[in-house]
Design a protein around this motif. Structure first.
Motif, PDB file in Angstrom:
ATOM      1  N   GLU A   2      -3.763  -2.531  -6.818  1.00 25.75           N
ATOM      2  CA  GLU A   2      -3.218  -1.922  -8.026  1.00 25.75           C
ATOM      3  C   GLU A   2      -2.281  -0.795  -7.599  1.00 25.75           C
ATOM      4  OE1 GLU A   2      -6.441  -0.767 -10.557  1.00 25.75           O
ATOM      5  OE2 GLU A   2      -7.246  -2.806 -10.690  1.00 25.75           O
ATOM      6  N   LEU A   3      -0.975  -1.046  -7.722  1.00 27.07           N
ATOM      7  CA  LEU A   3       0.030  -0.137  -7.181  1.00 27.07           C
ATOM      8  C   LEU A   3       1.095   0.164  -8.222  1.00 27.07           C
ATOM      9  CD1 LEU A   3       0.448  -1.895  -3.708  1.00 27.07           C
ATOM     10  CD2 LEU A   3      -0.697   0.301  -4.118  1.00 27.07           C
ATOM     11  N   LEU A   4       1.706   1.337  -8.105  1.00 24.21           N
ATOM     12  CA  LEU A   4       2.763   1.746  -9.021  1.00 24.21           C
ATOM     13  C   LEU A   4       4.106   1.258  -8.517  1.00 24.21           C
ATOM     14  CD1 LEU A   4       3.753   3.363 -11.474  1.00 24.21           C
ATOM     15  CD2 LEU A   4       3.887   5.370 -10.000  1.00 24.21           C
ATOM     16  N   GLU A  49       8.130  13.170 -12.774  1.00 23.22           N
ATOM     17  CA  GLU A  49       7.716  13.230 -14.188  1.00 23.22           C
ATOM     18  C   GLU A  49       7.103  11.910 -14.619  1.00 23.22           C
ATOM     19  OE1 GLU A  49       9.746  13.665 -18.650  1.00 23.22           O
ATOM     20  OE2 GLU A  49      10.954  14.053 -16.855  1.00 23.22           O
ATOM     21  N   LEU A  50       7.703  10.790 -14.199  1.00 25.36           N
ATOM     22  CA  LEU A  50       7.197   9.474 -14.561  1.00 25.36           C
ATOM     23  C   LEU A  50       5.803   9.237 -13.975  1.00 25.36           C
ATOM     24  CD1 LEU A  50       9.118   6.166 -14.737  1.00 25.36           C
ATOM     25  CD2 LEU A  50       7.103   6.251 -13.291  1.00 25.36           C
ATOM     26  N   VAL A  51       5.634   9.582 -12.703  1.00 29.78           N
ATOM     27  CA  VAL A  51       4.333   9.399 -12.038  1.00 29.78           C
ATOM     28  C   VAL A  51       3.261  10.238 -12.730  1.00 29.78           C
ATOM     29  CG1 VAL A  51       3.055   9.747  -9.886  1.00 29.78           C
ATOM     30  CG2 VAL A  51       5.359   8.771  -9.819  1.00 29.78           C
ATOM     31  N   THR A  52       3.616  11.473 -13.085  1.00 30.61           N
ATOM     32  CA  THR A  52       2.680  12.357 -13.773  1.00 30.61           C
ATOM     33  C   THR A  52       2.311  11.800 -15.151  1.00 30.61           C
ATOM     34  OG1 THR A  52       3.592  14.287 -12.630  1.00 30.61           O
ATOM     35  CG2 THR A  52       2.334  14.701 -14.635  1.00 30.61           C
ATOM     36  N   THR A  53       3.303  11.275 -15.873  1.00 28.32           N
ATOM     37  CA  THR A  53       3.067  10.704 -17.195  1.00 28.32           C
ATOM     38  C   THR A  53       2.099   9.525 -17.120  1.00 28.32           C
ATOM     39  OG1 THR A  53       5.262  11.382 -17.954  1.00 28.32           O
ATOM     40  CG2 THR A  53       4.168   9.627 -19.196  1.00 28.32           C
ATOM     41  N   ILE A  54       2.269   8.684 -16.109  1.00 29.02           N
ATOM     42  CA  ILE A  54       1.387   7.529 -15.945  1.00 29.02           C
ATOM     43  C   ILE A  54      -0.002   7.957 -15.468  1.00 29.02           C
ATOM     44  CG2 ILE A  54       1.051   5.387 -14.606  1.00 29.02           C
ATOM     45  CD1 ILE A  54       4.118   5.046 -14.692  1.00 29.02           C
ATOM     46  N   GLY A  55      -0.072   9.092 -14.771  1.00 32.57           N
ATOM     47  CA  GLY A  55      -1.351   9.589 -14.269  1.00 32.57           C
ATOM     48  C   GLY A  55      -1.812   8.866 -13.021  1.00 32.57           C
ATOM     49  N   TYR A  56      -0.850   8.548 -12.159  1.00 32.30           N
ATOM     50  CA  TYR A  56      -1.138   7.744 -10.963  1.00 32.30           C
ATOM     51  C   TYR A  56      -1.172   8.628  -9.726  1.00 32.30           C
ATOM     52  CZ  TYR A  56      -0.337   4.242  -7.278  1.00 32.30           C
ATOM     53  OH  TYR A  56      -0.417   3.466  -6.149  1.00 32.30           O
ATOM     54  N   LYS A  57      -2.112   8.332  -8.851  1.00 33.77           N
ATOM     55  CA  LYS A  57      -2.172   9.006  -7.552  1.00 33.77           C
ATOM     56  C   LYS A  57      -2.309   7.923  -6.492  1.00 33.77           C
ATOM     57  CE  LYS A  57      -4.529  13.112  -9.394  1.00 33.77           C
ATOM     58  NZ  LYS A  57      -3.364  13.976  -9.404  1.00 33.77           N
ATOM     59  N   GLY A  58      -1.343   7.849  -5.603  1.00 33.75           N
ATOM     60  CA  GLY A  58      -1.388   6.833  -4.559  1.00 33.75           C
ATOM     61  C   GLY A  58       0.016   6.469  -4.108  1.00 33.75           C
ATOM     62  N   PRO A  59       0.124   5.523  -3.201  1.00 27.61           N
ATOM     63  CA  PRO A  59       1.440   5.118  -2.695  1.00 27.61           C
ATOM     64  C   PRO A  59       2.247   4.412  -3.771  1.00 27.61           C
ATOM     65  CG  PRO A  59      -0.267   3.645  -1.885  1.00 27.61           C
ATOM     66  CD  PRO A  59      -0.975   4.761  -2.579  1.00 27.61           C
ATOM     67  N   LEU A  96       6.573  13.940  -3.849  1.00 28.62           N
ATOM     68  CA  LEU A  96       5.380  13.381  -4.482  1.00 28.62           C
ATOM     69  C   LEU A  96       4.115  13.554  -3.654  1.00 28.62           C
ATOM     70  CD1 LEU A  96       6.974  10.063  -5.795  1.00 28.62           C
ATOM     71  CD2 LEU A  96       6.460  12.113  -7.116  1.00 28.62           C
ATOM     72  N   GLY A  97       4.253  13.858  -2.385  1.00 28.45           N
ATOM     73  CA  GLY A  97       3.077  14.070  -1.546  1.00 28.45           C
ATOM     74  C   GLY A  97       2.281  12.809  -1.277  1.00 28.45           C
ATOM     75  N   THR A  98       2.975  11.663  -1.224  1.00 30.04           N
ATOM     76  CA  THR A  98       2.308  10.394  -0.948  1.00 30.04           C
ATOM     77  C   THR A  98       3.291   9.462  -0.259  1.00 30.04           C
ATOM     78  OG1 THR A  98       0.981   8.616  -1.936  1.00 30.04           O
ATOM     79  CG2 THR A  98       2.950   9.295  -3.144  1.00 30.04           C
ATOM     80  N   ASP A  99       2.805   8.317   0.224  1.00 26.25           N
ATOM     81  CA  ASP A  99       3.708   7.328   0.801  1.00 26.25           C
ATOM     82  C   ASP A  99       4.627   6.772  -0.277  1.00 26.25           C
ATOM     83  OD1 ASP A  99       2.778   7.418   3.434  1.00 26.25           O
ATOM     84  OD2 ASP A  99       1.210   5.941   3.056  1.00 26.25           O
ATOM     85  N   VAL A 100       5.926   6.746   0.023  1.00 25.28           N
ATOM     86  CA  VAL A 100       6.907   6.171  -0.893  1.00 25.28           C
ATOM     87  C   VAL A 100       7.803   5.235  -0.088  1.00 25.28           C
ATOM     88  CG1 VAL A 100       8.764   6.600  -2.538  1.00 25.28           C
ATOM     89  CG2 VAL A 100       6.913   8.267  -2.309  1.00 25.28           C
ATOM     90  N   PHE A 101       7.944   4.013  -0.591  1.00 20.95           N
ATOM     91  CA  PHE A 101       8.769   3.019   0.065  1.00 20.95           C
ATOM     92  C   PHE A 101       9.897   2.622  -0.884  1.00 20.95           C
ATOM     93  CE2 PHE A 101       4.261   2.330   1.267  1.00 20.95           C
ATOM     94  CZ  PHE A 101       4.340   2.787   2.579  1.00 20.95           C
ATOM     95  N   VAL A 102      11.105   2.474  -0.350  1.00 22.38           N
ATOM     96  CA  VAL A 102      12.271   2.219  -1.201  1.00 22.38           C
ATOM     97  C   VAL A 102      13.087   1.057  -0.637  1.00 22.38           C
ATOM     98  CG1 VAL A 102      14.357   3.213  -2.232  1.00 22.38           C
ATOM     99  CG2 VAL A 102      12.352   4.666  -1.837  1.00 22.38           C
TER     100      VAL A 102
END
Length: 251
Positions: A2-4, A49-59, A96-102
């Motif tokens: 389950e990933l964002l 802002e989007l990540v905070t709105t969704i309430g997700y913590k993780g990569p 974001l303080g997490t792994d981010v892949f683009v």
């Protein structure tokens, strides 16, 4: 998993948590307007802002409207020019303080379509074209992605193709769907001559209106069909890309 997945577009930044085993969204899609100007810090703040709105913590992973190689932005057709040579993965990881892949936005949309959409089980040469603010393209051969296949920027009638037959061009020039279809048919015929795909899959916003211009599409050999994941492809594909990169990191 389950990933964002986050889809960064020229007009909107969209995201949702995705079940990568099924391709289903587990949360409502959140959309925030792309900031103008779309500078690196402004886009990073919007994604936060989007990540905070969704309430997700993780990569997370993002589809980005540019050529992205080893985490670095190399082009900027539909995003602010200040992005060129910015290491987008490092910037977003710091923010974001997490792994981010683009990765390129059309490439991740293609992953979704090949896994859960019209491209599943296709083993030939498949070219996915996303018709939106620009023209994104993703090439697959035997199910494998050939990354950063930027065929939206070929020269067509003396201009960049996406300024001639993207959805943004259709709106800007106030083209009827029949007129747009004729232009887009020129583009597909040129691409067929250059790379000879077995199948074109049309995605992006305009793909939802395929029936309005499909009678103008006349290609010699390749099949042409609309995408099935439609405007969720970027989000689903980004989540799939995140899963892929996490597995590579652990290997």
């Amino acid at each position: 998993m389950e990933l964002l997945g986050v889809d960064i577009g020229g007009s909107g930044i969209k995201g949702a948590i995705v079940d990568t085993n099924t391709g289903k969204l587990l949360t409502e899609r959140v959309r925030i307007k792309t900031p103008q100007p779309s500078t690196p810090q402004a886009v990073a703040d919007t994604i936060k802002e989007l990540v905070t709105t969704i309430g997700y913590k993780g990569p997370i992973a993002c589809g980005f409207p540019a050529r992205v190689i080893n985490g670095e932005v190399l082009t900027a057709a539909n995003i602010d020019k200040s992005w060129v040579n910015v290491h987008v993965e490092q910037l977003l990881q710091k923010e974001l303080g997490t792994d981010v892949f683009v990765a390129n936005d059309a490439d991740v949309a293609g992953l979704a379509e090949m896994c859960f959409g019209a491209g599943r089980n296709e083993q030939g040469k498949v070219l996915i074209v996303t018709i939106g603010t620009g023209l994104g393209t993703a090439m697959f051969f035997k199910g494998e992605l050939l990354p950063n296949f930027e065929m939206g920027h070929i020269i067509l009638n003396g201009d960049d193709a996406e300024r001639y037959c993207s959805d943004a061009a259709r709106e800007k020039l106030d083209l009827k769907w029949k007129e747009f279809g004729k232009r887009f048919n020129e583009y597909l015929n040129r691409i067929e001559f250059l790379v000879q795909p077995d199948l074109f899959i049309l995605g992006g916003g305009a793909s939802k209106k395929f029936e309005k211009f499909s009678d103008q599409i006349k290609i010699e050999q390749a099949r042409v069909i609309p995408a099935e994941t439609l405007n969720l492809a970027g989000i689903i594909g980004a989540a799939l890309y995140c899963e892929r990169r996490l597995k590579e990191k652990k290997a």
